[in-house]
Design a protein around this motif. Sequence first.
Motif, short mmCIF file in Angstrom:
data_model
loop_
_atom_site.label_atom_id
_atom_site.label_comp_id
_atom_site.label_asym_id
_atom_site.label_seq_id
_atom_site.Cartn_x
_atom_site.Cartn_y
_atom_site.Cartn_z
N THR A 677 0.88 -1.12 -0.11
CA THR A 677 0.06 -0.05 0.06
C THR A 677 1.09 1.49 -0.08
N PHE A 678 1.84 1.07 0.70
CA PHE A 678 2.85 2.60 0.86
C PHE A 678 3.31 2.57 -0.38
N TYR A 679 3.80 1.61 -1.19
CA TYR A 679 4.60 1.84 -2.44
C TYR A 679 3.49 2.33 -3.55
N LEU A 680 2.31 1.81 -3.40
CA LEU A 680 1.37 2.13 -4.36
C LEU A 680 1.02 3.59 -4.47
N VAL A 681 0.84 3.93 -3.10
CA VAL A 681 0.65 5.43 -2.64
C VAL A 681 1.61 6.34 -3.01
N LEU A 682 3.02 5.87 -2.90
CA LEU A 682 4.23 6.48 -3.32
C LEU A 682 4.01 6.70 -4.77
N ALA A 683 3.98 5.57 -5.42
CA ALA A 683 4.07 5.34 -6.96
C ALA A 683 3.00 6.45 -7.38
N LEU A 684 1.82 6.35 -6.78
CA LEU A 684 0.72 7.24 -7.55
C LEU A 684 1.13 8.79 -7.26
N ALA A 685 1.55 8.92 -6.34
CA ALA A 685 1.84 10.61 -5.91
C ALA A 685 3.27 10.90 -6.99
N VAL A 686 4.09 10.12 -7.16
CA VAL A 686 5.11 10.36 -8.31
C VAL A 686 4.70 10.46 -9.60
N VAL A 687 3.70 9.67 -10.09
CA VAL A 687 3.33 9.62 -11.30
C VAL A 687 2.39 10.79 -11.51
N SER A 688 1.63 11.10 -10.73
CA SER A 688 0.95 12.48 -10.77
C SER A 688 1.50 13.62 -10.68
N PHE A 689 2.74 13.46 -10.19
CA PHE A 689 3.61 14.76 -10.27
C PHE A 689 4.26 14.92 -11.86
N LEU A 690 4.62 13.78 -11.97
CA LEU A 690 5.23 13.50 -13.45
C LEU A 690 3.87 13.72 -14.44
N PHE A 691 3.13 13.50 -14.28
CA PHE A 691 2.03 13.55 -15.36
C PHE A 691 1.74 15.06 -15.53
N ILE A 692 1.51 15.83 -14.76
CA ILE A 692 1.26 17.26 -14.57
C ILE A 692 2.24 18.03 -15.28
N VAL A 848 6.65 8.00 -22.78
CA VAL A 848 8.05 8.33 -22.22
C VAL A 848 7.69 8.91 -20.71
N SER A 849 7.05 9.61 -20.48
CA SER A 849 6.91 10.27 -19.10
C SER A 849 6.42 8.86 -17.99
N GLU A 850 5.56 8.15 -18.73
CA GLU A 850 5.01 7.10 -17.78
C GLU A 850 6.17 6.03 -17.44
N ALA A 851 6.98 5.56 -18.49
CA ALA A 851 8.18 4.87 -18.55
C ALA A 851 9.10 5.59 -17.73
N THR A 852 9.36 6.53 -17.61
CA THR A 852 10.26 7.26 -16.78
C THR A 852 9.95 7.11 -15.22
N ALA A 853 8.71 7.49 -15.13
CA ALA A 853 8.43 7.38 -13.60
C ALA A 853 8.19 5.82 -13.01
N THR A 854 7.82 5.02 -13.76
CA THR A 854 7.62 3.78 -13.44
C THR A 854 8.93 2.83 -13.45
N LEU A 855 9.44 2.85 -14.48
CA LEU A 855 10.55 1.91 -14.70
C LEU A 855 11.95 2.50 -14.52
N GLY A 856 12.01 3.96 -14.15
CA GLY A 856 13.25 4.71 -13.64
C GLY A 856 14.08 4.83 -15.26
N PRO A 857 15.04 6.01 -15.01
CA PRO A 857 15.73 6.39 -16.24
C PRO A 857 16.47 5.29 -16.80
N GLY A 858 16.14 5.23 -18.12
CA GLY A 858 16.98 4.47 -19.12
C GLY A 858 16.91 2.88 -18.87
N THR A 859 15.64 2.54 -18.76
CA THR A 859 15.83 1.02 -18.57
C THR A 859 14.78 0.17 -19.55
N MET A 860 13.71 1.22 -19.87
CA MET A 860 12.52 0.48 -20.81
C MET A 860 12.24 -0.86 -20.35
#
Length: 940
Positions: A677-692, A848-860
């Motif tokens: 749950t903690f990781y999901l909430v953290l991922a959601l926050a990061v994705v939201s920030f990157l989405f904006i 690109v933005s989603e991959a960057t947030a989910t997978l980390g930089p340069g991993t695909m």
Amino acid sequence: MKRRVLLFFLVSFLRSVVGHASYSIPEEMAKGSLVGNIAQDLGLDVTRLQTGKARIHTGDSVEYIQLNREKGLLVIKEKIDREALCDQTTPCALHFQIALENPIEIFPITVEITDINDNAPIFEKEERRFEISETAVIGSKFMLEKAIDPDIGLNGLQSYILKPNDNFMLKLHSQSDGGKKVEMILQKPLDREKQEVASLLLTAVDGGEPQRSGTMQIHITVLDVNDNAPVFTQPVYKASVKENSVKGTLITKVTATDADKGSNGEVSYVIGNSVGGISKLFNITKDGLLILNGPVDYEKSKKYEIDVEAVDRGGLSDSSKVIIDVGDINDNGPVINLISTSTLIAEDSRLNTVVAVMSVIDPDSEESGKVRCAIDKNTPFTIISTSNNLYSLVTDSDLDRERACEYNITVTCSDEGVPSLSSSVTLTLQISDVNDNAPVFERSSYEAYIVENNTPGLSIFTVKARDADWNQNARVSYILEDSSVNGVPVSSYVSVSADSGVIHAVRSFDYEQIKDFQFHVKAQDGGSPPLSSNVTVKILIQDQNDNPPQVLYPVQTGGSLVAEMVPRSADVGYLVTKVVAVDVDSGQNAWLSYKLQKATDRALFEVGLQNGEIRTIRQVTDKDAKKQRLAVIVEDNGQPSRSATVIVNVVVADSFPEVLSEYTDFTQDKEYNDNLTFYLVLALAVVSFLFITCVVVIISVKIYRWRQSRILYHSNLPVIPYYPPRYSDTLGTGTLPHVYNYEVCRTTDSRKSDCKFGRTGSQNVLIMDPSSTGTMQRIQSKKSILDEPDSPLEQKPPNNDWRFTQGQRPGPSGATGGPEVAMGTGPWPQPPTEAEQLQALMAAANEVSEATATLGPGTMGLSTRYSPQFTLQHVPDYRQNVYIPGSTATLTSNPQQQQATAQQATQQALPPPQASAQAEPPKAVQTPASKKKSTKKEKK
């Protein structure tokens, strides 16, 4: 007189040189008068008298002399009356001892008491009457009573004077005892007619200065006619009597005769002297029998002399002496007087240490007066005679307080009389302790057991040591000796209570890390210097069933599935695999048993109870599911038992390529951790920030992207699959190479790139790593197909309507299609339209933005250990597809679909089985083209 005193003092001084002092003093000296300088005469320092606690010992006698320790002088304590002290005994002396301590010293002292003329002669009777016949012849003797003068020598009675002395004269007779017998002798005849009654005065005079005297009145009555006086048969009579004889004992008989007849011849006997109370001790009858009238004591007087007078009726008399010797009997026991004694002595005292000094006196004579002293033989002491009548109690062996801390010493002194008399005195002697014993443990070594996983601070057991000493010397303290166990100080394992010896566990023990250890405990007493002893303590850790079995094979990893292959031709008892497990516990806690907990088909497999071997229990048929899931539980034999569960996936297939066709259909249960749950909430926050952030960037470059898409559309790029140059099928005959292959295949109109790779494996084990591609992750997030027995295990047949329309094709133009379109089961993509190209540009930017947030930089989404060279800077902005050789199926991983699936799993913890089945995308199927290509490869 002065010469005699000076000479006596000179002799006394010479005696003191050898440890004995004598003095001479007159009686009746005033209290506090000086007797002598005892310190000077004995050659002692005054300080020695004070430190040695000098004192005078007189025994049972009255203490007339007092010691002044500050000045070292002997002075008069009580006025001394020589007559009361010694009577007529000469010389009269006081005998006592001066005792010193530390060390004990005894000095005999003698003080002679000289007589002074302090007593006048006295008569017992104030008057005496005589009846004398007128016919008494000249020379007739009349016995007069002797005067008594307690003084002696010149001060004693010297003479008598009779006045008037017309008819009588006095005659004195010296006696053996030093006294004088007085007789009145008629020197001139009496004439009754001239003088019937005459009164005379008898005066007794001593020789002292000044002279003293005493008088007695004599009355004489003149009688008529009695001219013969009685006459004793013996002038001296001798007799003897034993002391302590009973009253009335006959001593002797005296006899006197009178020549007259009639009443003038009748004789009577009287005792003429009363000195020393003789008249009270003896009595004489009218017949002349001398009888004992009181007790006689040899120790008081050894001989008695009695004057006996025989008188007739005419008044004539004669006198005689009776000498009585008193015989000694053993009627006195020895008298023990303690002069100096110690009540406490150290146990390390040297031999012949003086404990007590005593004087022993027996007043009896000869053998009855000889004394012998003795003590118990079972004591480390002995008694010795140091001088006349003095005895010392000394040590004759080593003392040990631990053997005996107190002695009651009874000193018994016996004389040699018959029967022997004895007396005793008991001395109580305490033995003081010396620290001469080290503490001794109750055991030579200790062993204790403690169960692992104990609570820190738990009391393990107690060591006990005893010290035979006393008090502080016996106070035992316990100390943990410095040592190490496996390089760690032993103090980090256990601690010892200094007072009680209780051993506590400092930490919680683990049997699997340490099974036993030993250390040393020191017991130390409180003496000075302290004594100590050591003991070895061994602690044995007892095992507890605190470890569950660990499965070594098959390996259970979070990202891999292990599948065992069973050929369809397998006979009954075919060994599928073997579950290997170990338990780090020991004993019966490590005895393992294997049981089949859950299986897709329980009638097909069984597990060996002891060896964990999985075997078939019947022949495999075509009706059996190709994918079998077995849950094997491994239990130990502990109380309570612990267990571990291992999942074994079994594939019923005859060849490895057939296993590969089922390879992509395996699913695994998704394992959630506690922090999901903690990781999901953290991922959601990061994705939201990157989405904006991405929205702002997309708006700013929207026109630029649109122009680029126009350029790309007019370039007329062919839409064909892209195969990397390195991809080859020349390394093996199967569909997978024997080396690792991870190749990326891209198309111009692709929005996503999928990557799939495998590794070489054994013939019947296939390892899948779902974390390597997005497609495998999506499959893993679904419910395992083995958990759903109703799910089909065979590959789906090709869809008859496999030629999809443009809207159902993969790519941007097919974005509105269902889940089956995303699986890439349609034909190869066609050239995109202009609208599709613009849509692809915008989707690529979002991806690109989603991959960057989910997978980390340069991993695909690819693991860096497999493809470190693939980074975002090498990936063009178009859809990437991964193709499996020999198949027209396209595997894709759409992050938007994955994100939607993850959110749906978060909102619904337990989705219904029907929903999960509907949400599951269709598996990739083989198209006719892929079947043809596969047939060509098999022929080749």
